[in-house]
Design a protein around this motif. Sequence first.
Motif, PDB file in Angstrom:
ATOM      1  N   ALA A  50     -41.709-107.263 -30.931  1.00 13.96           N
ATOM      2  CA  ALA A  50     -41.144-105.967 -30.537  1.00 13.96           C
ATOM      3  C   ALA A  50     -42.039-105.283 -29.508  1.00 13.96           C
ATOM      4  CB  ALA A  50     -40.951-105.075 -31.759  1.00 13.96           C
ATOM      5  N   ALA A  51     -43.353-105.339 -29.706  1.00 13.04           N
ATOM      6  CA  ALA A  51     -44.285-104.744 -28.748  1.00 13.04           C
ATOM      7  C   ALA A  51     -44.198-105.463 -27.399  1.00 13.04           C
ATOM      8  CB  ALA A  51     -45.709-104.794 -29.291  1.00 13.04           C
ATOM      9  N   GLY A  52     -44.082-106.784 -27.439  1.00 14.10           N
ATOM     10  CA  GLY A  52     -43.932-107.556 -26.200  1.00 14.10           C
ATOM     11  C   GLY A  52     -42.666-107.197 -25.453  1.00 14.10           C
ATOM     12  N   CYS A  53     -41.577-107.022 -26.187  1.00 13.20           N
ATOM     13  CA  CYS A  53     -40.315-106.624 -25.563  1.00 13.20           C
ATOM     14  C   CYS A  53     -40.413-105.222 -24.979  1.00 13.20           C
ATOM     15  CB  CYS A  53     -39.174-106.700 -26.572  1.00 13.20           C
ATOM     16  SG  CYS A  53     -38.713-108.371 -27.012  1.00 13.20           S
ATOM     17  N   LEU A  54     -41.114-104.331 -25.639  1.00 22.11           N
ATOM     18  CA  LEU A  54     -41.305-102.975 -25.131  1.00 22.11           C
ATOM     19  C   LEU A  54     -42.079-102.996 -23.814  1.00 22.11           C
ATOM     20  CD1 LEU A  54     -41.110 -99.873 -25.593  1.00 22.11           C
ATOM     21  CD2 LEU A  54     -43.327-100.058 -26.699  1.00 22.11           C
ATOM     22  N   ILE A  55     -43.163-103.743 -23.784  1.00 24.91           N
ATOM     23  CA  ILE A  55     -43.971-103.833 -22.570  1.00 24.91           C
ATOM     24  C   ILE A  55     -43.179-104.477 -21.441  1.00 24.91           C
ATOM     25  CG2 ILE A  55     -46.002-104.969 -21.574  1.00 24.91           C
ATOM     26  CD1 ILE A  55     -47.375-104.513 -24.308  1.00 24.91           C
ATOM     27  N   LEU A  56     -42.459-105.545 -21.749  1.00 25.25           N
ATOM     28  CA  LEU A  56     -41.643-106.213 -20.733  1.00 25.25           C
ATOM     29  C   LEU A  56     -40.554-105.279 -20.209  1.00 25.25           C
ATOM     30  CD1 LEU A  56     -41.195-108.942 -19.306  1.00 25.25           C
ATOM     31  CD2 LEU A  56     -39.544-109.470 -21.094  1.00 25.25           C
ATOM     32  N   GLY A  57     -39.943-104.532 -21.103  1.00 26.18           N
ATOM     33  CA  GLY A  57     -38.914-103.583 -20.694  1.00 26.18           C
ATOM     34  C   GLY A  57     -39.472-102.471 -19.823  1.00 26.18           C
TER      35      GLY A  57
END
Length: 90
Positions: A50-57
């Motif tokens: 979830a943190a990775g998706c947030l940063i990527l987003g």
Amino acid sequence: MKKSLTKEEKVQSKQEKAAKKEQGESRLPRWVQVRRFPIIVRLLIVIILAAGCLILGLMVGYGVIGDGNPMDALKKETWTHILDIVRQGT
């Protein structure tokens, strides 16, 4: 109509249930599920993803949609500037 049980029949019924329960517990279970990853590890993986998706987003939104440098989305100065703009509007 329900037949009311005498005290002796109730006691006997309870003893029969207890005996069946003891027999059932003494038998080995036919199938046991063994988890490859414990629940804690699964939760940590979900949080990291979830943190990775947030940063990527953030990077896609700031860099591609906002026409900025994607790495600038991770800088502290960028977020202080954005917060200053939001606070000034209120």
